[in-house]
Scaffold this active site. Structure first.
Site, PDB file in Angstrom:
ATOM      1  N   ARG A 112       0.769  -1.168  -0.014  1.00  0.00           N
ATOM      2  CA  ARG A 112       0.028   0.067   0.109  1.00  0.00           C
ATOM      3  C   ARG A 112       0.923   1.441   0.079  1.00  0.00           C
ATOM      4  O   ARG A 112       0.466   2.408  -0.114  1.00  0.00           O
ATOM      5  CB  ARG A 112      -0.959  -0.181   1.044  1.00  0.00           C
ATOM      6  CG  ARG A 112      -0.268  -0.149   2.430  1.00  0.00           C
ATOM      7  CD  ARG A 112      -1.125  -0.553   3.665  1.00  0.00           C
ATOM      8  NE  ARG A 112      -0.784  -0.919   4.929  1.00  0.00           N
ATOM      9  CZ  ARG A 112      -0.109  -2.087   5.483  1.00  0.00           C
ATOM     10  NH1 ARG A 112      -0.279  -3.073   4.450  1.00  0.00           N
ATOM     11  NH2 ARG A 112       0.288  -2.297   6.503  1.00  0.00           N
ATOM     12  N   GLU A 128      -5.759  -0.780   6.271  1.00  0.00           N
ATOM     13  CA  GLU A 128      -4.763  -1.821   6.659  1.00  0.00           C
ATOM     14  C   GLU A 128      -3.420  -1.536   7.661  1.00  0.00           C
ATOM     15  O   GLU A 128      -2.904  -2.426   8.258  1.00  0.00           O
ATOM     16  CB  GLU A 128      -4.169  -2.489   5.188  1.00  0.00           C
ATOM     17  CG  GLU A 128      -3.799  -3.879   4.956  1.00  0.00           C
ATOM     18  CD  GLU A 128      -3.634  -4.273   3.482  1.00  0.00           C
ATOM     19  OE1 GLU A 128      -3.838  -5.412   3.393  1.00  0.00           O
ATOM     20  OE2 GLU A 128      -3.474  -3.296   2.546  1.00  0.00           O
ATOM     21  N   LYS A 135      -7.720 -16.033   3.319  1.00  0.00           N
ATOM     22  CA  LYS A 135      -7.109 -16.491   2.169  1.00  0.00           C
ATOM     23  C   LYS A 135      -6.781 -18.000   2.583  1.00  0.00           C
ATOM     24  O   LYS A 135      -7.092 -18.894   1.403  1.00  0.00           O
ATOM     25  CB  LYS A 135      -5.587 -16.017   2.125  1.00  0.00           C
ATOM     26  CG  LYS A 135      -5.280 -14.488   1.355  1.00  0.00           C
ATOM     27  CD  LYS A 135      -4.039 -14.318   1.126  1.00  0.00           C
ATOM     28  CE  LYS A 135      -3.557 -12.899   1.126  1.00  0.00           C
ATOM     29  NZ  LYS A 135      -2.243 -12.743   1.208  1.00  0.00           N
TER      30      LYS A 135
HETATM   31  C1  G6Q Z   1      -0.676  -4.132   0.921  1.00  0.00           C
HETATM   32  C2  G6Q Z   1      -0.947  -5.479   0.971  1.00  0.00           C
HETATM   33  C3  G6Q Z   1      -1.554  -6.018  -0.081  1.00  0.00           C
HETATM   34  C4  G6Q Z   1      -0.898  -6.321  -1.346  1.00  0.00           C
HETATM   35  C5  G6Q Z   1      -1.904  -7.299  -2.364  1.00  0.00           C
HETATM   36  C6  G6Q Z   1      -1.211  -7.700  -3.458  1.00  0.00           C
HETATM   37  O1  G6Q Z   1       0.002  -3.193   1.795  1.00  0.00           O
HETATM   38  O2  G6Q Z   1       0.171  -6.143   1.206  1.00  0.00           O
HETATM   39  O3  G6Q Z   1      -2.767  -5.071  -0.410  1.00  0.00           O
HETATM   40  O4  G6Q Z   1      -0.444  -5.249  -2.097  1.00  0.00           O
HETATM   41  O5  G6Q Z   1      -1.992  -8.446  -1.599  1.00  0.00           O
HETATM   42  O6  G6Q Z   1       0.083  -8.287  -3.316  1.00  0.00           O
HETATM   43  P1  G6Q Z   1       1.156  -8.674  -4.372  1.00  0.00           P
HETATM   44  O7  G6Q Z   1       1.605  -7.297  -4.737  1.00  0.00           O
HETATM   45  O8  G6Q Z   1       2.105  -9.536  -3.993  1.00  0.00           O
HETATM   46  O9  G6Q Z   1       0.346  -9.354  -5.594  1.00  0.00           O
END
Ligand code: G6Q
Length: 545
Positions: A274, A359, A510
């Site tokens: 994020r 988050e 998940k």
């Molecule tokens: C953000 C989280 C989460 C992440 C997504 C996508 O801080 O970690 O939103 O960005 O789960 O993850 P990937 O970029 O690894 O696909």
């Protein structure tokens, strides 16, 4: 310095105790009184940094509140924690990682040392590679497998690998190259992908697969569907090289997918999802607005970083925003914060901030694993103005809940059209004024309202808001605004002494989904090992699908 885990518990910090006493004195004070007592209040309770102006005078605070909140930040080690972040210390303790999104916008020549190595040169190497690629797509030099020019760019990613790119694309659309079409696919719901590509020609379409881990279920499912979709028309496996690039930290998985690592844009484990829109995850943004604009956006981020790191707390925009949120969340029991941009281009900004804030600070234990003793991250939500005024503002004005609001507006519009912009901005100022001062029963009566109707038409007021103003929405201003909220989130997390950079709360769902998927697809009867509700929902779905 006391380390984070040695911090005095929040409730025992002297400033916290003083704020509790102070709160009792101020909780019933009305903004009408506070403004009447101090004619200069509207000028005094303001701060400005690199063109971002914050009027926080319409908050339920006095000089004493501010003094105590700043003292709380000091006692909570915010200053030391800021330095620890900028120095690359592993402040994301549950993942044992540094938190260095500030390095993504550090100018060439600055150095930030992590594990004995300066990370800034690598950041600029990736930026240069991105620039070269973005220029090739924008100029038409990068061709598809059949020699056609790329006309469509589809970013496939989710969470941090989607919300930043889509928000930034929408926010900076004015600066985008209009003969390129941009789409964003995130949801594992096949409709998202199907609708995104239904009018696109695979020969002219480039997919940017954005995934830090390159293992995220939704993204990999969409990426495989995209590959099938493209290859159905293009026929040849070799087409993947011309129609897919990867943005990831995981070269092994990228190769396994069939993307040449020459077409991979890397980043690092110290960039949280994020917090990644200004890393290679922002490649779609750069293709849309061009490298120069992208670098201007990074410069905007950096200006706010410098401001955050160097400005005394009383004048520090992110610190002030963060402190005010603590004040309402933990003293007034406010549950939410409304983000109300009066700028159509910022339509996805509230959604972006939802992830950034919730988050990051939706945590129930402190860094030392103890249950927090106060509420932490509030719920962020919002919509662009003036639309919200015709829907949910009713509750903000006359409902029973206290909802602190952030109004965001600009002196100038990118699309001058008659009186539109003055009308838009009149609404910003009017809403903030109405929320703060309301309308008394006497005022309503004086208008000739029938007695029985008076209570319905009274506005209690005393509803707090910030007004944030900037000149015009440029890439640099967007960078400043995002960094403003990033660091406000940091400030809150530092005071609550939580880990704002992990996200363990997304894991359980998940794992369960993977298990349940097997049960939904299996030909044998599920083993009924869930609770009775989940078991029967699974049965019902299997019967009816
Ligand atoms: C953000 C989280 C989460 C992440 C997504 C996508 O801080 O970690 O939103 O960005 O789960 O993850 P990937 O970029 O690894 O696909």
């Amino acid at each position: 310095m006391q380390t984070a885990t040695q911090l005095v518990p929040l409730g025992d910090r002297p400033a916290w105790k003083a704020l509790q006493t102070h709160f009792q004195q101020i909780r019933d004070r009305h903004l009408r009184e506070l403004f009447a007592e101090d004619p200069a209040r509207g000028e005094r309770f303001t701060a400005e940094a690199s063109g971002i102006f914050l009027d926080y005078s319409k908050n339920r605070i006095t000089d004493e509140t501010l003094k105590l909140l700043v003292q709380l930040a000091e006692e909570s080690g915010v200053r030391e924690k800021i330095e620890a972040m900028f120095r690359g210390e592993k402040i994301n303790i549950t993942e044992n990682r540094a938190v260095l999104h500030v390095a993504l916008r550090a100018p060439k020549g600055e150095s930030i040392i992590l594990d004995g190595e300066d990370v800034v040169p690598a950041v600029h190497t990736v930026l240069d590679k991105m620039s070269d690629f973005a220029e090739r797509v924008r100029s038409g030099a990068w061709r598809g497998h059949t020699g056609k020019r790329i006309r469509n760019v589809v970013n496939i990613g989710i969470g941090g690998s989607d919300l930043g790119p889509v928000m930034a694309y929408e926010a900076l659309k004015h600066y985008s190259q209009r003969d390129l079409t941009f789409r964003f696919v995130s949801n594992v719901d096949g409709t998202d992908f199907a609708e995104a590509v239904q009018d696109l020609d695979p020969e002219e379409t480039l997919f940017l697969v954005a995934s830090k881990t390159f293992t995220t279920l939704e993204t990999m499912t969409n990426a495989h569907s995209a590959r099938d979709w493209a290859l159905t028309k293009l026929g040849d496996e070799k087409a993947v090289a011309k129609h897919f690039v990867a943005i990831s930290t995981n070269a092994k998985e990228v190769t396994k997918f069939g993307i040449d690592t020459a077409n991979m844009f890397g980043f690092w484990d110290w960039v949280g999802g994020r917090y990644s829109m200004d890393s290679a995850i922002g490649l779609s943004t750069m293709v849309a607005i061009g490298p120069e604009n992208f670098r201007a956006m990074l410069a905007g981020f950096h200006e706010m970083d410098v401001h955050f790191r160097t400005t005394p707390f009383e004048k520090n925009l992110p610190v002030l925003l963060g402190l005010l949120t603590i004040w309402y969340t933990d003293f007034f029991d406010a549950q939410t914060v409304a983000i109300l941009p009066y700028e159509q281009y910022l339509k996805r900004f509230p959604a972006y901030l939802q992830q950034l804030t919730m988050e990051s600070n939706g945590k129930h234990v402190t860094l030392d694993g103890r249950h927090v003793t106060t509420d932490t991250g509030p719920i962020y939500w919002g919509e662009p103005g003036t639309n919200g005024q015709h829907s949910f503002y009713q509750l903000i004005h006359q409902g029973t809940r206290l909802i602190p609001c952030d109004f965001i507006g600009f002196y100038k519009t990118l699309n001058p059209l008659g009186r539109h912009h003055d009308m838009l901005m009149a609404n910003v100022f009017a809403q903030a004024e109405a929320l703060a001062f309301g309308k008394t029963a006497e005022e309503v009566k004086a208008e000739g309202t029938a007695d029985w109707l008076v209570p319905h038409r009274v506005f209690e007021g005393n509803r707090p808001s910030n007004t944030i103003l900037a000149e015009v929405l440029t890439p640099a201003v967007l960078g400043k605004l995002v960094a403003l909220y990033e660091h406000a989130v940091f400030t809150q997390g530092a005071i609550w002494n939580i880990d704002s950079f992990d996200q363990w709360g997304v894991e359980l769902g998940k794992v369960l989904a993977t298990r349940i998927l097997g049960e939904l697809e299996s030909s044998s009867a599920p083993d009924g090992s869930h609770d009775s509700s989940t078991n029967s929902l699974i049965q019902r779905y299997r019967k009816n699908k």
